[in-house]
Structures are given as structure tokens and as C-alpha cells.
Design a protein around this motif. Structure first.
Motif, PDB file in Angstrom:
ATOM      1  N   THR A   1      34.150 -30.831 -10.163  1.00  0.00           N
ATOM      2  CA  THR A   1      33.546 -31.680 -11.185  1.00  0.00           C
ATOM      3  C   THR A   1      32.186 -32.156 -10.693  1.00  0.00           C
ATOM      4  O   THR A   1      32.051 -32.644  -9.561  1.00  0.00           O
ATOM      5  CB  THR A   1      34.433 -32.896 -11.492  1.00  0.00           C
ATOM      6  OG1 THR A   1      35.686 -32.447 -11.988  1.00  0.00           O
ATOM      7  CG2 THR A   1      33.782 -33.797 -12.526  1.00  0.00           C
TER       8      THR A   1
ATOM      9  N   THR B   1      29.146 -34.860 -11.382  1.00  0.00           N
ATOM     10  CA  THR B   1      28.910 -36.150 -12.036  1.00  0.00           C
ATOM     11  C   THR B   1      27.463 -36.550 -11.804  1.00  0.00           C
ATOM     12  O   THR B   1      26.993 -36.604 -10.655  1.00  0.00           O
ATOM     13  CB  THR B   1      29.840 -37.236 -11.482  1.00  0.00           C
ATOM     14  OG1 THR B   1      31.194 -36.792 -11.586  1.00  0.00           O
ATOM     15  CG2 THR B   1      29.681 -38.534 -12.260  1.00  0.00           C
TER      16      THR B   1
ATOM     17  N   THR C   1      29.463 -35.671 -16.985  1.00  0.00           N
ATOM     18  CA  THR C   1      30.240 -34.763 -16.131  1.00  0.00           C
ATOM     19  C   THR C   1      30.303 -33.373 -16.750  1.00  0.00           C
ATOM     20  O   THR C   1      30.117 -33.200 -17.957  1.00  0.00           O
ATOM     21  CB  THR C   1      31.676 -35.269 -15.927  1.00  0.00           C
ATOM     22  OG1 THR C   1      32.339 -35.311 -17.198  1.00  0.00           O
ATOM     23  CG2 THR C   1      31.693 -36.634 -15.288  1.00  0.00           C
TER      24      THR C   1
ATOM     25  N   THR D   1      32.463 -29.372 -15.670  1.00  0.00           N
ATOM     26  CA  THR D   1      33.283 -28.617 -14.728  1.00  0.00           C
ATOM     27  C   THR D   1      32.518 -27.412 -14.205  1.00  0.00           C
ATOM     28  O   THR D   1      31.901 -26.673 -14.978  1.00  0.00           O
ATOM     29  CB  THR D   1      34.585 -28.148 -15.395  1.00  0.00           C
ATOM     30  OG1 THR D   1      35.343 -29.287 -15.797  1.00  0.00           O
ATOM     31  CG2 THR D   1      35.431 -27.306 -14.442  1.00  0.00           C
TER      32      THR D   1
ATOM     33  N   CYS E   1      31.333 -25.226 -19.434  1.00  0.00           N
ATOM     34  CA  CYS E   1      31.477 -25.200 -17.981  1.00  0.00           C
ATOM     35  C   CYS E   1      30.234 -24.572 -17.378  1.00  0.00           C
ATOM     36  O   CYS E   1      29.419 -23.964 -18.078  1.00  0.00           O
ATOM     37  CB  CYS E   1      32.704 -24.380 -17.570  1.00  0.00           C
ATOM     38  SG  CYS E   1      34.275 -24.990 -18.177  1.00  0.00           S
TER      39      CYS E   1
END
Length: 767
Positions: free
Chosen positions: A656, A658, A664, A666, A705
Motif C-alpha cells: 500500500t 500512502t 492510498t 495498491t 492499482c
């Protein structure tokens, strides 16, 4: 005395004592596993495979895999519970020792009911009851068992005992049978073996499977039967009457003594296509073969099928033709059983329509994938599969051109596996057959590389196609299409199709011949314009300094990420290889396919390397910004770059990110089509307070993602501004421990380093 007996029975029932003489309970406890049997778990699930029997006391449990994809195994699932897994169409056998019998088995299931089929006895409410020395349990779906409690007792007159079969050797195929020594009693297992014909003079049948042919006697069969199961009999061989030539060739025979375990079902047999000159081989004796486009000549009392200078005798040995039958001067095809008789090879038809006369100016073209008469590269299962990708390839046989078109999800490909050489096409994939100028396609016969249903023995046909014109019919072992068109396109409509051959017949065009219109392609000048098209639209895409940002398998023509100055897209099923950082200028012909997010361009058969240039070693310029700025729809399938983000590994392949504002995303190292991974180290336990990540933004069903192309831990240069500053206090205002780390020069660190460190205003020594 009678009162005492009654009292004893009551006490026995209350105490749970066995009532059967010598009864014993044996417990197979897979959940708690007190015996310490190997247990599969996670990626090592195969560790629990029952590679050897499990014996408890006088009971033995054995895996009988049958047609299951996996052997029975003891496995611990993600919930931490161990169980015995028996997979679909697999079996387990419970057996006891000589003189004993299994009378009951109580099963504790992890989920569902104990619904396995037993070879003897009866199953009800998770309990099997019967009286047998061994019981085979077969499942039609994967089942999980926590515990088996098996009751055994002394055998009696009603105990079902296994049949003891005696034989000298086993053979798993006809080829293996033919290789055994004469005089042995053999257990021959047959799989999809076909009965080609019955010789009523010598009272035997010609049979063949995928490996070879032999003859069998002692059973009552029918020509056209397909056999599955096993037969026991004595093997013998006779020298073929070669009149002094080829003395090594022999004819193999099996005289059956036990055929109780053979299942015979009627089917429509098709001969294996073969060239006339290739028939003269001892391995073809007894096979059902088809020769095409032959001239029939009468020489003396006999008829011969000629192809060039090669010939084979054609003879009505089984009396299936009318008394006044006249052989045609030319035949589109002749099918028959190949035998060697009287110093010559013969093809003997088994039915009247095995001889198909030629139509004037008709031609037959055979695209034989099994024999690879197409001169195409063949891929292998696994890493070498891409070598057989066929999208955009075209092959011409006679007056027909076969063009391969990829499906939106996987390349149309030609490869070899345990099924031999075969062609594979998924749903949405296409084949286009085009006749030469002045010719029309009138029929197509598609022969699948098929398997059989293990439980019923029925042929599982693997052809599920639609045609853009004409008519098609589907049978158990082939698909036939009839029409009159200069070209026809077949599209996969169901599961995968595996083919052995495509036989195409053409004739001169006439007034009824359908001439299809050409495909219409929409011109688009950029990837952004392409992405805006509706799904299914054919497009001619102009490429301007478009660059390949990543490929799936190194140099790839399968899954490629492409971007230009306007947008990114997932390029799929390229008909030739490209590499990361290749720069493309020119145009390609593609079809729009939507993904979970973003878009995919699948190549059509018109895409050609001649229409654009490729310049190697370009540089991909990523879109830079914060996570919130780069994680937008316009950047899907493009390379983006974020700096100063926290990187926290959550698994071997995921982490993850941040950002400072709490955004956030992935990082997933298993993006669609992107294997093997660019980043190979495990992410588990990796934590960077600040990192720079470059990757491809792609959509998934769980949200966008990043597929990582590079991950760099940032050096932290924050310094201690004052010894009175909150940076140096042990606790912050909320009372939480201050874990920030500084070196003795006052420079901020990611973690404790060897030597002296300052943590929360205190000196910490790291050795």
C-alpha cells in the motif's frame, strides 16, 4: 437365562458395545491428524498428496485418482482446518485384511453431505453400510472430509470380495500392447479405441486408439463402437505376408478371455487423413484412413487409388457396395481399413458413403494441425507457448487461405501438449477462410482434438463456433459447414476449441456465390481517440511516437502496455514481438475491447509490421504528481511516478502506498498479463517511510492499482532543529512514543543504523 440375555443386550446398547462378533472401529482423523501424516498448505498443497496408502490397524485407505485433475490429499485451507480432499471424478478405496469385512463407515464432512458413489453397499445420512472386503468411493464433485470411522468385523458367507484378476503384464495403450512379448496374458486398457471393422473370415475386429492399431477376438462388438475400459487376453503376433519384403513388420492380436469391464458405445467414425504414399507402414495395419483427391484406375481385376505415382488398392472386402457398383474415375475421398494382403496394401470401405466422388472442378484442401503440414511454428506449454501465437498469420493451402484472428482475451495459437500438436481458439477468436479469385468455399469439416467424459464415456466435442454465413452442424466428433461464399469467418462462441484438422472444399463461383463486404475501420489519430470508441469498433489507429512501457513475457506479442502523448492502452495479441521502450510510428488495425477500467486494443488480421516503424531504446516519460493527481481515468494504462510516499508491504506481491494527504493506492505485482514480474522480491514485511515508485496505472475489479516498474527508497535528510524541539522528546503531546530516528549528526534516518542513534531524545546503540 432368557432374562439374562435380554438384560445383557440392554446393557450392551447403553454402553455402546459392538454387537457384531469381533467388531473393531478404526478412526482416520484428518482434522487433528494424531498420526502426523504430511499436510499440504499454501503454495505447498501437493505435500499432502496420498502418494502411498494410509494404514490404520486392519484398514487401508488408498488414493485412486481415476480421471480427477488432482490426487486425493490432506490439506489445510486458509481457515486453518485440515481435511481429506477428494477431487471431482477421483476415488478413495477402503480395504481391510484377509478374513475381515468392512460393515460401516461414518463420515464427518467439513461442508456438505457425504454423497460419494460406493462400488458396493449403500450411503445414507453420511453413513455407509454394507459387507465387503474393499469399497471404492467415487465423487462427482470435490469433497472435504474431516474424519472417517470405519467398522470392521469377521467376514461371512455374504461378504463381497474383490475379484482377483491374473495377468502377466499391463498395457495402457495399443502401442504399449503391441510392444509386449508374444504369449503373455495382458491386461489392455482402452481409451477411445474405435472398432473399425469385423473380419468374418478370421473372426476378429480391427481396433485402433490414438497410439496404434491391433486386432481383437473373443468379444462381441460392432463396427463403429468406441471402447473404454480394459480387457484381458493373450497376445500373439503373425508375420505380415510381405512376400519377402519388410520382414520386421508384424500383425498383433489379442485373444480376449475377459471383457466384462469394456464399455462399448456406437459412434460415427472418421478416417485419419493420410497421403497415399504414407500408407505402406506396418503401423497403419488395421487403421481407418482417408485419402483425398485421388484418381481411381482399374488394372486387371483390381482397382487402385492413385495420387501421383503412389497407389493403394481399393477393395470392397466387407461387401458394403452394390453388386453393380462402378468406381468413380476421380474421388474426393476414399475411407477404409488399411490392411496388407497378397503383397499389396488395401483400403477396404466399411460403408457405401466411404467413397465420395469428385465434383467437376472441385478441390479439397486439408489444414492438418496434428501433422503440421502448415509449416507454422509450434509453441510449447508454459514459457514457450508464445512461439505458437498465430494472430495475424495466414497460411495458403491450394486455393484457400486460412487467416488466424486473436480473441480479445488470449492469442489464437498452435502448440503441442500431452494431446499432441493442435490448434487452440478461445471464445471471441476467429478463423477466416478465403478462396482464391474465381473460387468459392462450399464445405468445411472441422475435426476436433477431443476427449471423453470420464463418467459416461461420451465424446466431449470441443467445437462451439458461429459462422457469418452458410450453415453449420455439430456432431459428437466433428463440425461440418456448407455454403457458397468467397470467404467465411468462424467465431468461437463457447469454451476453448482444440483442433486436429480443417478440411475445406472449393468449387468455381457461380451466380449464387456470396461475396462478403470488406470490414470498415474507423480512422483515429491518437490513443485517446481510440479509447473513446465504443466496444467492438474496428479502428485504424495512427501511432505517433507511441512507446511500449512494458510487456508481459519479455519480448512479447501477447500483453503490451502502450502510450503516446495523449493516453495509454493495453495492446493485446500482437502478431509479432515488441520490447519495452520500443517507439512506434505508423498505423495498426485493431478492435476496441473494454477492460475493468481503461481500454484494450486487440489486433486484427490486417495489422502488419510493414505499416509502421519500430525504433528501439526510447525513453518513457512518466506522468508525475501526487497520488491524487496521477490516479485519474486519463492516466489508466500509462506510466506514472509518485515521490515521498509511504510504502508498506502487505503480502509477497502487494503493498500500500500512502501519500502525505492520506491518499492510498495498491501496488500489485500480478497485473493482468504481466508475468513473470518485473519486481521479483517479496513485499512482505517491507516498509519505507518515504519512497519513489514508477509504475503502470491499471484498473482492476477492486479499484485502480499500480504495476511497479521501479521502487526506490528515498533518503531522508530532515535534521534536528533544536534539542528543545518536540522532535527530541520521548513522547508527543498525545502521549504516544516518538519513534523518529536521527544519527549523531542530527540527520533523519529511515531506521536504526549500526552505532549511535537518537530516538525520542535518547541515545540508542545498535550493534
Amino acid at each position: 437365562m432368557k432374562r439374562l440375555s435380554t438384560l445383557f443386550l440392554v446393557l450392551t446398547a447403553l454402553l455402546g458395545l459392538p454387537l457384531t462378533a469381533g467388531a473393531t472401529e478404526t478412526v482416520f482423523d484428518f482434522e487433528n491428524n494424531p498420526q502426523g501424516w504430511p499436510v499440504g498448505e499454501g503454495a505447498n498443497f501437493a505435500d499432502g498428496n496420498l502418494t502411498s496408502p494410509l494404514t490404520m490397524g486392519e484398514v487401508t485407505l488408498t488414493n485412486v485418482q481415476g480421471d480427477a485433475s488432482q490426487p486425493a490429499r490432506i490439506m489445510r485451507a486458509n481457515d486453518g482446518i485440515s481435511a481429506l480432499y477428494v477431487y471431482k471424478n477421483g476415488s478413495i478405496q477402503l480395504a481391510t485384511v484377509e478374513g475381515r469385512a468392512i460393515t460401516k463407515m461414518e463420515v464427518t464432512m467439513k461442508t456438505g453431505a457425504f454423497d460419494l458413489t460406493a462400488s458396493t453397499g449403500a450411503v445414507a445420512a453420511d453413513v455407509w453400510t454394507g459387507n465387503a472386503q474393499q469399497v471404492l468411493f467415487t465423487t462427482s464433485a470435490t469433497r472435504q472430509m474431516l474424519k472417517l470411522v470405519v467398522t470392521t468385523a469377521d467376514e461371512n458367507a455374504e461378504t463381497v470380495k474383490p475379484v482377483v484378476e491374473t495377468f502377466d503384464a499391463e498395457a495402457a495403450s495399443i502401442a504399449a500392447f503391441n510392444a509386449l512379448e508374444d504369449g503373455q496374458v495382458v491386461k489392455l486398457t482402452l481409451k477411445d479405441a474405435q472398432v473399425n471393422a469385423f473380419d468374418d473370415i478370421f473372426n476378429f475386429y480391427f481396433i485402433e486408439d490414438a497410439t496404434g492399431a491391433t486386432t481383437i477376438s473373443g468379444l462381441t462388438l460392432r463396427a463403429g463402437d468406441v471402447l473404454n475400459g480394459y480387457v484381458i487376453g493373450k497376445k500373439s503376433s503373425d508375420q505380415l505376408d510381405w512376400s519377402g519384403e519388410h520382414p520386421d513388420y508384424v500383425e498383433h492380436k489379442l485373444a480376449a478371455s475377459n471383457g466384462d469391464n469394456i464399455k462399448a458405445e456406437a459412434a460415427t467414425l472418421e478416417g485419419t487423413p493420410i497421403e497415399v504414399g504414407a500408407i505402406a507402414d506396418g503401423k497403419n495395419h488395421g487403421r481407418l484412413l482417408t485419402v483425398s483427391n485421388v484418381e481411381i484406375r482399374k488394372e486387371g481385376r483390381f482397382y487402385y487409388a492413385y495420387s501421383g505415382e503412389d497407389r493403394v488398392q481399393v477393395k470392397d472386402a466387407y461387401m458394403v457396395l452394390p453388386y453393380d457398383y462402378e468406381w468413380p474415375a476421380t474421388a474426393k475421398s476414399v475411407t477404409g481399413v488399411a490392411t496388407f494382403n497378397g503383397a499389396r496394401w488395401q483400403l477396404a470401405p466399411t460403408k457405401a458413403d466411404d467413397i465420395v466422388a469428385s465434383v467437376a472442378d472441385e478441390a479439397v484442401n486439408v489444414f492438418d494441425f496434428a501433422l503440421n503440414n502448415l509449416s507454422l511454428p509450434i509453441g510449447q506449454n508454459g514459457e514457450q507457448s508464445e512461439q505458437g501465437n498465430l494472430g495475424g498469420e495466414a497460411v495458403t493451402m491450394g486455393d484457400v487461405t486460412l487467416t488466424f484472428v486473436n480473441s480479445p482475451t488470449m492469442p489464437t495459437r498452435y502448440y503441442t501438449s500431452t494431446r499432441g500438436n493442435h490448434f487452440q481458439m478461445l471464445a471471441g477468436g476467429q478463423l477466416r477462410l478465403t478462396a482464391a479469385e474465381g473460387r468459392a468455399i462450399t464445405s468445411v469439416v472441422v475435426k476436433p482434438n477431443y476427449t471423453t467424459n470420464p463418467s459416461t464415456g461420451d465424446i466431449v466435442h470441443q467445437v462451439n463456433w458461429t459462422a457469418d454465413k452458410g450453415e453449420g452442424t455439430l456432431s459428437t466428433d466433428k463440425m461440418t459447414w456448407t455454403g457458397n461464399a468467397t470467404s467465411v469467418r468462424f467465431t468461437g462462441a463457447g469454451g476453448p476449441t482444440y483442433l486436429d484438422s480443417i478440411i475445406v472444399t472449393t468449387a468455381p463461383t457461380d451466380a449464387s456465390t456470396v461475396i462478403p463486404e470488406a470490414d470498415v475501420f474507423t480512422d483515429v489519430a491518437s490513443i485517446a481517440e481510440f479509447n473513446a470508441l465504443a466496444a467492438g469498433t474496428l479502428a485504424k489507429l495512427q501511432l505517433k511516437d507511441a512507446i511500449v512501457s512494458a510487456t508481459a513475457l519479455g519480448p512479447s506479442r501477447w500483453a503490451i502496455y502502450l502510450q503516446d502523448a495523449t493516453a495509454g492502452a493495453h495492446m493485446y495479441c500482437m502478431p509479432f514481438a515488441l520490447e519495452a521502450n520500443d517507439v512506434l510510428n505508423g498505423f495498426i488495425y485493431v478492435v476496441k475491447n473494454n477492460q475493468t477500467a481503461g481500454s484494450r486494443m486487440a489486433m486484427t488480421e490486417l495489422t502488419s509490421a510493414a505499416d509502421f516503424t519500430v525504433t528501439a531504446n526510447g525513453t518513457v516519460v512518466p506522468v508525475e504528481g501526487t497520488l491524487a493527481e496521477v490516479n485519474v481515468a486519463a492516466n489508466l494504462n500509462r506510466v506514472v511516478k509518485v515521490e515521498g510516499v509511504r510504502f508498506e508491504g502487505t503480502s509477497a506481491t502487494a503493498a500500500t502506498l500512502t501519500d502525505a494527504d492520506g491518499s492510498t493506492i495498491t501496488v500489485n505485482n500480478t497485473a493482468s498479463g504481466m508475468s513473470p514480474y518485473v519486481i521479483t522480491d517479496s513485499f512482505a514485511g517491507v516498509s519505507y517511510e518515504r519512497a519513489t515508485v514508477v509504475g503502470i496505472l491499471y484498473g482492476s475489479n477492486k479499484g485502480n492499482c499500480l504495476y511497479p516498474l521501479s521502487i526506490t527508497e528515498d533518503a531522508i535528510t530532515d535534521g534536528i532543529r533544536s534539542m528543545d524541539n518536540e522532535q527530541c522528546t520521548m513522547y508527543n503531546e498525545q502521549g504516544a512514543m516518538n519513534n523518529e530516528v536521527y544519527n549523531m549528526l542530527g540527520m533523519r534516518q529511515n531506521r536504526l543504523v549500526k552505532g549511535l542513534n537518537i530516538v525520542g531524545g535518547r541515545k540508542v546503540i545498535m550493534k
